[in-house]
Design an enzyme around this catalytic site. Structure first.
Site, PDB file in Angstrom:
ATOM      1  CG  HIS A  52      24.272  71.994  37.166  1.00 39.63           C
ATOM      2  ND1 HIS A  52      22.971  70.892  37.114  1.00 39.63           N
ATOM      3  CD2 HIS A  52      25.036  71.107  37.716  1.00 39.63           C
ATOM      4  CE1 HIS A  52      23.334  69.747  37.106  1.00 39.63           C
ATOM      5  NE2 HIS A  52      24.760  69.989  37.610  1.00 39.63           N
ATOM      6  CD  GLU A  54      20.541  74.827  34.917  1.00 39.78           C
ATOM      7  OE1 GLU A  54      21.576  75.692  34.277  1.00 39.78           O
ATOM      8  OE2 GLU A  54      19.662  74.427  34.269  1.00 39.78           O
ATOM      9  CB  CYS A  82      19.112  68.736  35.240  1.00 42.60           C
ATOM     10  SG  CYS A  82      19.285  69.289  37.033  1.00 42.60           S
ATOM     11  CB  CYS A  85      18.516  73.346  37.369  1.00 48.76           C
ATOM     12  SG  CYS A  85      20.020  73.076  37.418  1.00 48.76           S
TER      13      CYS A  85
END
Length: 153
Positions: A52, A54, A82, A85
């Site tokens: 991801h 992040e 999410c 993260c």
């Protein structure tokens, strides 16, 4: 004003992810008004569910700074983090999370739930929601509309 500047850069990164057929999410990690690192989703490219935006920005910052602690930083991200993260952001001690669009299905900063409300969590992040929300939402909606229609970005 600076929130919008850094979020605009995150949106540019989200567009880059979209051009690579990734869910269009971009992230920018900032300390003292300067961008430390950036990330764009690379889940499909890397075939790695943890890639991801992040997580990529966090990993690069840790390498750059030579420490896993990211105190004094703010993460700007186009979509609400999410649970994975948000957990990582708490663990590395990011001070603030700024995001565009909320995620009512899987967001962990107030969308589906707020990880930072969990009793006993040793670090709390300040959360700012809705910065350039219209632009972030439009990009995500267009991406998923194209997927449903079978079109490419």
């Amino acid at each position: 004003m600076s929130d919008e500047i850094f979020m605009r850069r995150a949106l540019e990164l989200a567009q880059r992810a979209r051009e690579h057929e990734e869910v269009p999410v971009g992230a920018v990690l900032v300390r003292d008004g300067t961008i430390l690192t950036e990330g764009a989703n690379e889940v499909e490219t890397r075939q790695d569910a943890t890639a991801h935006a992040e997580m990529l920005a966090i990993a690069e910052a840790q390498s750059l700074l030579g420490t896993w602690r990211l105190n004094g930083t703010t993460l700007y991200v186009t979509k609400e983090p999410c649970p994975m993260c948000a957990g990582a952001l708490a663990h590395v001690r990011v001070d603030r999370i700024v995001f565009g669009v909320s995620d009512p299905k899987a967001g962990a900063c107030g969308g589906a739930f707020n990880l930072f409300d969990v009793p006993g969590l040793n670090h709390r992040c300040e959360i700012t929601r809705g910065v350039l929300v219209e632009e972030s939402l439009a990009m995500l909606q267009e991406f998923f509309r194209e997927r449903r229609l079978g079109d490419k970005p």
